[in-house]
Design an enzyme around this catalytic site. Sequence first.
Site, PDB file in Angstrom:
ATOM      1  N   ASP A 163      -6.857  -1.244  -2.990  1.00  0.00           N
ATOM      2  CA  ASP A 163      -6.874  -2.286  -1.913  1.00  0.00           C
ATOM      3  C   ASP A 163      -7.770  -2.934  -2.524  1.00  0.00           C
ATOM      4  OD1 ASP A 163      -5.564  -0.145  -0.563  1.00  0.00           O
ATOM      5  OD2 ASP A 163      -7.347   0.463   0.623  1.00  0.00           O
ATOM      6  N   HIS A 189       0.776  -0.473  -0.182  1.00  0.00           N
ATOM      7  CA  HIS A 189       0.425  -0.190   0.019  1.00  0.00           C
ATOM      8  C   HIS A 189       0.878   0.942   0.046  1.00  0.00           C
ATOM      9  CE1 HIS A 189      -3.363  -2.790   1.071  1.00  0.00           C
ATOM     10  NE2 HIS A 189      -2.630  -2.942   1.521  1.00  0.00           N
ATOM     11  N   HIS A 193      -1.709   3.789  -4.794  1.00  0.00           N
ATOM     12  CA  HIS A 193      -2.716   2.429  -4.489  1.00  0.00           C
ATOM     13  C   HIS A 193      -3.900   1.716  -4.932  1.00  0.00           C
ATOM     14  CE1 HIS A 193      -2.238   3.000  -0.191  1.00  0.00           C
ATOM     15  NE2 HIS A 193      -3.161   2.264  -0.386  1.00  0.00           N
ATOM     16  N   HIS A 220     -13.676   1.089   4.298  1.00  0.00           N
ATOM     17  CA  HIS A 220     -13.044  -0.391   4.444  1.00  0.00           C
ATOM     18  C   HIS A 220     -13.951  -1.454   4.162  1.00  0.00           C
ATOM     19  CE1 HIS A 220      -9.030   1.973   4.849  1.00  0.00           C
ATOM     20  NE2 HIS A 220      -8.160   1.241   3.328  1.00  0.00           N
ATOM     21  N   HIS A 242      -7.736  -7.314   1.990  1.00  0.00           N
ATOM     22  CA  HIS A 242      -6.886  -6.401   2.922  1.00  0.00           C
ATOM     23  C   HIS A 242      -8.211  -6.492   3.892  1.00  0.00           C
ATOM     24  CE1 HIS A 242      -4.429  -2.590   4.415  1.00  0.00           C
ATOM     25  NE2 HIS A 242      -5.646  -1.960   3.737  1.00  0.00           N
ATOM     26  N   GLU A 262      -6.148   4.976  -2.940  1.00  0.00           N
ATOM     27  CA  GLU A 262      -5.778   5.822  -2.610  1.00  0.00           C
ATOM     28  C   GLU A 262      -4.004   6.418  -2.894  1.00  0.00           C
ATOM     29  OE1 GLU A 262      -7.334   3.060   1.660  1.00  0.00           O
ATOM     30  OE2 GLU A 262      -5.158   3.209   0.812  1.00  0.00           O
TER      31      GLU A 262
END
Length: 233
Positions: free
Chosen positions: A54, A48, A52, A175, A58, A187
Amino acid sequence: MKPTFVDLSHSLDDRVQVYPGDPTFSCCPALTLQNDGLNVHRITMGSHTGTHVDAPYHYIESGATIDEVSVDVFVGNVVVIDVTNKGPKGLIVWNDIAPSEVLIQRKAALEHGVFVFLHTGWSKHWQSDTYLEHPFLTRDAAQRLIDLGVKVVGVDTLSPDETRVDGSTPDFGVHEVVLQAGSILAENLTNLASIQDGDWLVSLVPLKLKGCDGSPVRAFAWRSVTRPLSPQV
């Protein structure tokens, strides 16, 4: 007409900012032209690091790993929401997004589906302590985006959830909501002001890291060549 491309990624260097507790970034020569006849670098970083994405894995034990997510998921039409009025630790709520709901729905129906990026303007604080004080999205707003069929929720901050540096654990509600739904988070985006207006496609294609929970990306946008969306509802 020549396509216009916009780089949405931060450079990776020895000053790259990582989430508190994550592995730091390193890129150094392993072989050199002078000694070995060619240049090869050794790279060390967390999954991360920098700009990047996710994968569901994750946060979700049974979620898809980054290599299991179909590559087409990482290309989409984008709606950029201007929330630059938010200050440090400011809450981004559904009322901030609601004026774009119809546009999100219409782009979700297009080929490649829809991404929603939250433009806080916080990328200007990259590599500073202020970057950790970013605005963040509420769980409810994240759920509403998922209900609209959003494939990727992206932010120009360290996280869509609150970041804390006092040792306490924040609520990772965004998340959990997004990744539980099988969608993707992006992000540490940057240059979102450049794609605020008009119709853009975005690529967030990651490395195919087997069994991994995320991956750095070279995120970029280009102007969509599809017929412009009608202003009528």
